[in-house]
Scaffold this active site. Structure first.
Site, short mmCIF file in Angstrom:
data_model
loop_
_atom_site.label_atom_id
_atom_site.label_comp_id
_atom_site.label_asym_id
_atom_site.label_seq_id
_atom_site.Cartn_x
_atom_site.Cartn_y
_atom_site.Cartn_z
N ASP A 185 0.84 -1.20 0.00
CA ASP A 185 0.00 0.00 0.00
C ASP A 185 0.88 1.25 0.00
OD1 ASP A 185 0.89 -0.46 2.63
OD2 ASP A 185 -0.81 0.61 3.51
N HIS A 498 1.33 -8.92 -3.61
CA HIS A 498 0.35 -7.85 -3.36
C HIS A 498 1.13 -6.56 -3.15
CE1 HIS A 498 -3.68 -6.44 -2.07
NE2 HIS A 498 -3.00 -5.62 -1.29
N ASP A 545 0.52 -17.56 -4.39
CA ASP A 545 1.21 -16.53 -5.16
C ASP A 545 0.19 -15.84 -6.06
OD1 ASP A 545 3.01 -14.88 -6.39
OD2 ASP A 545 3.83 -16.43 -7.73
N GLU A 554 1.77 -10.22 0.44
CA GLU A 554 2.13 -8.80 0.36
C GLU A 554 3.63 -8.68 0.62
OE1 GLU A 554 -0.54 -6.15 2.38
OE2 GLU A 554 0.53 -4.36 1.73
O1 G3I Z 1 -3.65 -10.03 18.43
C1 G3I Z 1 -3.43 -11.37 18.08
C2 G3I Z 1 -2.48 -12.02 19.03
O2 G3I Z 1 -3.01 -11.99 20.31
C3 G3I Z 1 -2.18 -13.46 18.56
O3 G3I Z 1 -1.15 -13.99 19.34
C4 G3I Z 1 -1.74 -13.46 17.09
C5 G3I Z 1 -1.56 -14.85 16.55
O4 G3I Z 1 -1.61 -14.89 15.17
O5 G3I Z 1 -2.69 -12.79 16.31
C6 G3I Z 1 -2.75 -11.46 16.74
O6 G3I Z 1 -3.19 -10.49 15.88
C7 G3I Z 1 -2.61 -10.41 14.61
C8 G3I Z 1 -1.78 -9.16 14.49
O7 G3I Z 1 -1.35 -9.02 13.18
C9 G3I Z 1 -0.54 -9.17 15.39
O8 G3I Z 1 0.39 -10.12 14.95
C10 G3I Z 1 -3.77 -10.39 13.65
O9 G3I Z 1 -4.43 -11.64 13.67
C11 G3I Z 1 -3.29 -10.09 12.28
O10 G3I Z 1 -4.41 -9.88 11.45
C12 G3I Z 1 -2.41 -8.87 12.27
O11 G3I Z 1 -1.88 -8.75 11.00
C13 G3I Z 1 -1.31 -7.49 10.66
C14 G3I Z 1 -2.01 -6.95 9.42
O12 G3I Z 1 -1.37 -5.77 9.00
C15 G3I Z 1 -3.48 -6.67 9.64
O13 G3I Z 1 -3.65 -5.66 10.57
C16 G3I Z 1 0.16 -7.74 10.36
O14 G3I Z 1 0.84 -8.09 11.57
C17 G3I Z 1 0.78 -6.49 9.76
O15 G3I Z 1 2.08 -6.82 9.32
C18 G3I Z 1 -0.05 -5.99 8.59
O16 G3I Z 1 0.49 -4.80 8.15
C19 G3I Z 1 -0.04 -4.24 6.96
C20 G3I Z 1 -0.51 -2.83 7.31
O17 G3I Z 1 -1.61 -2.91 8.19
C21 G3I Z 1 -0.86 -2.04 6.07
N1 G3I Z 1 0.22 -2.08 5.11
C22 G3I Z 1 0.58 -3.42 4.72
C23 G3I Z 1 1.05 -4.23 5.91
C24 G3I Z 1 1.49 -5.62 5.51
O18 G3I Z 1 0.45 -6.47 5.19
O1 9MR Z 2 -4.22 -3.60 -0.04
C1 9MR Z 2 -4.35 -3.64 1.37
C2 9MR Z 2 -3.08 -4.16 2.02
O2 9MR Z 2 -2.01 -3.30 1.72
C3 9MR Z 2 -3.29 -4.37 3.50
O3 9MR Z 2 -2.19 -5.01 4.08
C4 9MR Z 2 -4.52 -5.22 3.74
C5 9MR Z 2 -4.83 -5.43 5.22
O4 9MR Z 2 -5.02 -4.25 5.89
O5 9MR Z 2 -5.64 -4.64 3.14
C6 9MR Z 2 -5.50 -4.50 1.74
O6 9MR Z 2 -6.66 -3.93 1.25
C7 9MR Z 2 -7.76 -4.82 1.15
C8 9MR Z 2 -8.79 -4.49 2.18
O7 9MR Z 2 -8.29 -4.70 3.49
C9 9MR Z 2 -10.04 -5.33 1.97
N1 9MR Z 2 -10.52 -5.18 0.61
C10 9MR Z 2 -9.54 -5.54 -0.42
C11 9MR Z 2 -8.27 -4.74 -0.28
C12 9MR Z 2 -7.19 -5.26 -1.24
O8 9MR Z 2 -7.39 -4.92 -2.51
#
Ligand code: G3I
Ligand code: 9MR
Length: 581
Positions: A185, A498, A545, A554
């Site tokens: 993103d 992604h 993939d 991603e």
């Molecule tokens: O909170 C629970 C925790 O208690 C548990 O131990 C763990 C086990 O899997 O899950 C935990 O939550 C997870 C959290 O990451 C912390 O690791 C969530 O399920 C999981 O959905 C969350 O994922 C994060 C994701 O964003 C969604 O918010 C990723 O770590 C994080 O790297 C990712 O980052 C995104 C940015 O938001 C937007 N830009 C892209 C980036 C990469 O995808």
């Molecule tokens: O493209 C977004 C990615 O960079 C983020 O890591 C992810 C989780 O926050 O979300 C992606 O966006 C998606 C959104 O959460 C749900 N609708 C589809 C989007 C991807 O095209």
């Protein structure tokens, strides 16, 4: 050709077999780049294949045998529920290009044994940050075929309602250009920028000789400061603008309200906002600015005034966090982009205090660290206590008497020893357990490697380096999907990450040097991937993939940073086998 076809057919069958619970896929899995001559060299061989116990490593050009050995005993790896046997060809140290053969199986991918096996990887994984720069056109002479127009000038960013203050009411325009896009993103998040930038600067501090020798082909540099320092400065300059000089507070992120579509940066023009000041942002900022102030101190000629300015900024952010210790990030209702939310901040306090302690030598900061009682461990964006211990270990010879060198060594070594035991007991010879397959699991593997490297640098025990090597092998092909997870590297790299730029630029190949997030059995993107169902729910097989898969495919700056670190570490440390680490 024939071999390639056979391998492809087998790989096509792999997800089906895995889904069916079948344990075996007849593909030899190894690091698809190769190894330094002195490295530990392992391949994994699924057992149900009707393979012989004997394996041969042969010269790829001549077919002459160069090494022969016996496979180890078969064992089951819970993350993929597969039985594998290990081929150990560490004794093969002669530089060359090879493949591994076992009767009854297709030959392995070709790999090299060479003195600079990871030099290209270390450079490309760092160059990836340049490719994700905001606010700048990437010119062909630096970006080659990945040249693109500038996006996101970020010189007229709005203060979101959640961030409004007396001096800067809602709608106030600020300038906070530069920085790296977080991932696939286009938003910029202080928390994740923190660990990413810190990891790059820690790599530079630990292995300056690797980075001094690099010419990344970026616009800056050639001035006596390593390209890594110039690349990191692009992000530090943005971070500095995220601090409100009126009070020292730091905005949590600079973002659009919604994620952009799959378009190029220049075509993503929605308004950008700074959103809520948070304690986590202030502490991540303080930690990185304190670390950077000491890293850039010898380079005042190249970065005039930067070191001093960053230390002042770090102190101001730290002071703000003392006044607002519980300003947890709460996503406003009209904002849908990444949260990087974290309500447990003992580790962030400890980390920031540690970096300030090392930068200033003031014992009060050590006391602030000690009060939080954080343990060493594998780091992630939400868990940064381990970074404090790594910094203490790296600077242990120069600390005030308040710090206990023995305690620092014990703490780091015992955290790494747990990983070492996991590695030793694992059928795949990996520290990864089932619970480690989170969103960004490939970075988990490399952050584990980083901790193992730190222990090796303390104790010189070769097993720790070998275990770190195994973790890099994993992301480069010694895994049950027999794939490389790094764009542009290995025989079967990801092609559909992604990553908005890679998807929108019209070039078949993705931008090179990026680590894909990796297998993630929670499959949070399944609803967006109906056209590409996951092949399996097994932790290590839960990967697609496909560009829809933001939860397994991603790319992200905090995942690439440990790749830079580990590639540089193995390049630096393996070549010096026999010397003191
Ligand atoms: O909170 C629970 C925790 O208690 C548990 O131990 C763990 C086990 O899997 O899950 C935990 O939550 C997870 C959290 O990451 C912390 O690791 C969530 O399920 C999981 O959905 C969350 O994922 C994060 C994701 O964003 C969604 O918010 C990723 O770590 C994080 O790297 C990712 O980052 C995104 C940015 O938001 C937007 N830009 C892209 C980036 C990469 O995808
Ligand atoms: O493209 C977004 C990615 O960079 C983020 O890591 C992810 C989780 O926050 O979300 C992606 O966006 C998606 C959104 O959460 C749900 N609708 C589809 C989007 C991807 O095209």
């Amino acid at each position: 050709m024939q071999r390639g076809l056979l391998t492809s057919l087998l790989l096509l069958c792999l997800p089906l077999l895995a889904h069916a619970g079948d344990a075996a896929v007849a593909v030899i899995q190894l690091n698809q780049i190769g190894y330094l001559p002195a490295a530990h060299k392992l391949a994994a061989v699924p057992t149900d294949a009707d393979a012989e116990a004997r394996f041969v490593v042969e010269d790829a050009a001549t077919g002459e045998p160069a090494f022969a050995g016996e496979l180890g005993a078969a064992a089951t790896w819970p993350p993929s529920n597969q039985r594998v046997r290990i081929a150990d060809f560490s004794a093969l140290e002669t530089p060359g290009r090879y493949r591994l053969r076992i009767r009854g199986l297709p030959p392995s991918d070709e790999f090299v044994v060479g003195d600079d096996a990871y030099a290209a990887l270390a450079a490309a994984s760092l160059k990836a940050f340049y490719f994700n720069r905001a606010s700048m056109a990437l010119e062909p002479r630096y970006a080659g075929r990945f040249a693109r127009a500038a996006g996101h000038p970020d010189n007229r960013v709005r203060v979101h309602a959640s961030a409004a203050s007396e001096a800067r009411p809602e709608g106030t325009l600020l300038s906070a250009p530069k920085g790296w896009y977080d991932a696939g993103d286009y938003n910029k998040y202080i928390v994740n920028s923190g660990i990413s930038t810190w990891t790059l600067l820690a790599a530079w501090e630990a292995f300056p000789q690797v980075f001094a020798a690099q010419d990344l082909g970026i616009p800056e540099g050639g001035d006596g400061a390593a390209d890594l320092l110039h690349e990191a400065w692009w992000n530090l300059a943005w971070m500095l603008d995220m601090q409100d000089s009126a009070d020292g507070g730091v905005y949590h992120k600079l973002t659009t309200l919604q994620f952009a579509g799959m378009v190029m940066p220049a075509d993503a023009r929605a308004p950008r906002y700074v959103v809520q000041k948070s304690t986590a942002a202030a502490l991540n900022f303080a930690a990185v600015m304190a670390q950077a102030s000491r890293v850039y101190a010898p380079f005042d000629a190249q970065f005039p005034g930067a070191s001093q300015r960053m230390l002042l900024a770090a102190r101001a952010a730290w002071a703000w966090a003392q006044s607002y210790p519980q300003a947890f990030y709460r996503q406003p209702a009209d904002v849908a982009t990444g949260t990087y939310g974290d309500d447990r901040l003992d580790d962030e306090f400890a980390w920031a205090a540690t970096e300030l302690y090392i930068a200033t030598g003031e014992d009060a900061f050590h006391d602030a660290f000690a009060k939080r009682r954080v343990k060493a461990g594998v780091a992630s964006w939400s868990s940064v206590g381990g970074l404090a211990w790594i910094s203490l270990a790296a600077h242990r010879e120069r600390l005030t008497p308040r710090a206990s060198r023995a305690e620092i060594e014990r703490e780091v070594e015992s955290a790494a020893a747990a990983l070492l035991r996991q590695w030793q007991g694992s059928a795949y010879r990996l520290a990864m357990r089932e619970e480690d397959f989170v969103w960004g699991s490939n970075a988990m593997a490399l952050n584990q490697a980083m901790l193992l490297v730190e222990a090796y640098r303390l104790n010189g025990k070769r097993d720790y380096l070998d275990a770190a090597q195994s973790q890099l092998d994993y992301v480069l092909g010694r895994n049950p999907l027999a794939r490389s997870y790094i764009t542009g590297f290995g025989a079967r790299p990801p092609m559909h990450v992604h990553h908005r730029v890679s998807e929108a630029d019209g070039i078949v190949d993705p931008v090179p040097g990026w680590l894909a997030g990796g297998p993630n059995p929670r499959q949070q993107d399944a609803k967006d991937c109906s056209g590409h169902p996951y092949p399996s729910k097994m932790p290590a097989l839960s990967y697609i993939d496909a560009v829809c898969s933001y939860a397994s495919n991603e790319v992200a700056i905090n995942w690439n940073a440990p790749l830079v670190y580990v590639a540089a570490a193995l390049q630096a440390l393996t070549a010096r086998q026999g010397d003191d680490p």
